[in-house]
Design a protein around this motif. Structure first.
Motif, PDB file in Angstrom:
ATOM      1  N   ASN A   1       0.827  -1.197   0.000  1.00 20.53           N
ATOM      2  CA  ASN A   1       0.000   0.000   0.000  1.00 20.53           C
ATOM      3  C   ASN A   1       0.867   1.254   0.000  1.00 20.53           C
ATOM      4  O   ASN A   1       2.031   1.244   0.390  1.00 20.53           O
ATOM      5  N   PHE A   2       0.266   2.342  -0.417  1.00 21.01           N
ATOM      6  CA  PHE A   2       0.956   3.624  -0.513  1.00 21.01           C
ATOM      7  C   PHE A   2       1.499   4.070   0.844  1.00 21.01           C
ATOM      8  O   PHE A   2       0.790   4.055   1.853  1.00 21.01           O
TER       9      PHE A   2
ATOM     10  N   GLU B   1      -2.469  10.857  -4.943  1.00 17.39           N
ATOM     11  CA  GLU B   1      -1.484  11.592  -4.145  1.00 17.39           C
ATOM     12  C   GLU B   1      -0.099  11.182  -4.619  1.00 17.39           C
ATOM     13  O   GLU B   1       0.128  10.014  -4.953  1.00 17.39           O
TER      14      GLU B   1
ATOM     15  N   PRO C   1      -3.494  15.030  -1.428  1.00 16.59           N
ATOM     16  CA  PRO C   1      -4.602  14.181  -1.895  1.00 16.59           C
ATOM     17  C   PRO C   1      -5.628  14.946  -2.724  1.00 16.59           C
ATOM     18  O   PRO C   1      -6.015  16.064  -2.382  1.00 16.59           O
TER      19      PRO C   1
ATOM     20  N   ARG D   1      -0.139   6.988  -4.874  1.00 17.55           N
ATOM     21  CA  ARG D   1      -1.282   6.134  -4.566  1.00 17.55           C
ATOM     22  C   ARG D   1      -1.661   5.347  -5.818  1.00 17.55           C
ATOM     23  O   ARG D   1      -1.375   5.765  -6.943  1.00 17.55           O
ATOM     24  N   SER D   2      -2.334   4.214  -5.626  1.00 20.14           N
ATOM     25  CA  SER D   2      -2.707   3.358  -6.747  1.00 20.14           C
ATOM     26  C   SER D   2      -3.696   4.065  -7.672  1.00 20.14           C
ATOM     27  O   SER D   2      -4.430   4.964  -7.249  1.00 20.14           O
TER      28      SER D   2
END
Length: 452
Positions: free
Chosen positions: A173-174, A316, A190, A223-224
């Protein structure tokens, strides 16, 4: 007598079944563990890049299309100098955990130790296979068992059932990046990406440089959901009325999907600096090589997220620039940006495009990576002219996470040679597709760096 005959018949029957099962056992294990590794793991996952005559085979010393590949792997010295210094061989025949720990190949394919690999051994290059095309858990365990059993050539030492496990390592994860001790950090805070929408925007950022800086490492963490994240500077001759304001968010399209002409105009003055299609990047230049950022330089951050879901996505991005002193720099790296915009892909047809770019003076090419969209099925880079005429130095069939290939030592190219790009696209739609910025359009770009 009848009982003796029955006993004799029983013995014959038992011998028959023993022979039958022995033959069956031999049939199951007629291929050695090494043969299975070579045929079912290395050939489909490695040989398409590590083939005879390719730059990658030459650079790594590994040609997986060779009949001598076993001898070139087991107890062989790796070409990677950092791995040599650490006392590794490509595959150790010592056996056990000690043999595993001395095997450079295991370091390169063990995706579950990705964080250790990136943080402790960045000089080892990238994990293999490149992109996020990790080997399955079964393949990893099969290779691991073979190495722990001293990497034999002819015997069977690993259970073939292991290969049925098709689970794969998933990227973590990020996690936000810590600020570099020497350098500076950029952060796109974000932002929302609406359902069934592509959001691409730019933010011109003041780096607040009061003196020239030299960057030899760049980290990017996203982020994904990101299609790409790119960094640009602007041409020094960019008109003042075209240069964006610092901190202004400039969308490539409005809410109706119409291109923003002002943003499009500013893009014509871009000079590519760095970027990635991977969610995580740790980009390092060799010792003595760095990018030069003059005093007062600004960076245009370009983020592109694709959200095909029915819920809002959060994007993000963090970027770290690691700097070194000018006295440590022997060569100033320059950016390679070769692009073919003459793209016309007829509907329901496979199309191959070529474009050749001249080399106008001697350069040393240190890295390349491709950029295309989802209809690309193959991207090839070759040298034209000179002693390495026709040599393939880059190949991928992965548009989403194309490999970033580093050359150590850099490839020397001279005036009069060319860099040839060949890309194949499968347009399975009913519409003609051309060059464009959406993921449903197409591109044909080669990024990289070189020095003179």
């Amino acid at each position: 007598m009848k009982s003796l005959k029955n006993i004799h018949l029983l013995k014959v029957t038992l011998l028959f079944f023993i022979f039958l099962f022995a033959c069956e056992e031999k049939k199951i294990s007629e291929k050695s563990t090494w043969s299975l590794i070579n045929e079912e793991i290395f050939t489909p996952n490695c040989a398409n890049c590590h083939f005879s005559g390719s730059t990658i085979a030459r650079q790594s010393g590994l040609d997986f299309s060779s009949n001598n590949i076993y001898n070139n792997l087991v107890d062989a010295k790796p070409k990677n100098l950092a791995a040599q210094r650490d006392g590794l061989v490509i595959v150790s025949s010592e056996g056990g955990m000690k043999g595993l720990s001395k095997s450079y190949l295991w370091e390169k394919i063990n995706a579950y130790e990705r964080e250790h690999f990136l943080s402790d051994h960045p000089e080892y290059g990238q994990l293999m296979p490149p992109g996020d095309n990790f080997l399955t858990d079964g393949q990893l365990q099969f290779v691991r068992t073979w190495i722990e059993e001293s990497a034999p050539n002819l015997s069977s030492v690993a259970d073939e059932i292991l290969l049925q496990n098709t689970n794969k390592y998933q990227l973590p994860n990020f996690t936000p990046l810590d600020k570099p001790s020497n350098g500076f950090q950029l952060h796109l805070k974000p932002f929302e990406v609406q359902p069934d929408y592509e959001k691409e925007f730019f933010v011109y950022t003041d780096l607040k440089l009061d003196e020239d800086k030299y960057v030899n490492k760049i980290e990017i963490e996203m982020r994904s959901g990101s299609h790409h994240f790119l960094l640009y500077t602007f041409d020094e001759n960019t008109p003042s009325n075209i240069l964006p304001e610092y901190g202004e968010i400039r969308d490539l399209r409005d809410e109706n999907g119409i291109l923003n002409i002002t943003t499009l105009t500013s893009m014509q003055y871009h000079i590519f600096f760095n970027g990635t299609q991977w969610p995580s990047l740790d980009f390092r230049l060799p010792d003595g090589v760095a990018f030069h950022l003059p005093k007062g330089t600004g960076i245009d951050q370009n983020s592109h997220y694709v959200n095909y879901t029915d819920s809002t996505m959060i994007g993000e991005v963090y970027t770290n620039f690691h700097t070194v002193e000018k006295s440590e720099v022997k060569h100033a790296a320059q950016l390679l940006n070769l692009s073919n915009t003459a793209i016309i892909l007829p509907p329901n047809k496979v199309t191959t495009l070529e474009k050749t770019f001249p080399v106008n003076e001697k350069i040393f090419l240190g890295q390349v990576n491709s950029h295309a969209h989802q209809k690309m099925t193959e991207f090839i880079v070759q040298i034209v002219g000179g002693d390495r005429n026709g040599e393939t130095i880059y190949w991928t069939d992965d548009w989403d996470h194309p490999p970033i290939i580093n050359y150590d030592p850099p490839i020397e190219l001279n005036k009069g040679q060319f860099i040839k790009l060949t890309a194949t696209y499968d347009n399975n739609t009913n519409k003609t597709v051309g060059f464009g910025f959406k993921s449903t359009d197409e591109m044909m770009i080669l990024f990289g760096w070189f020095y003179k």
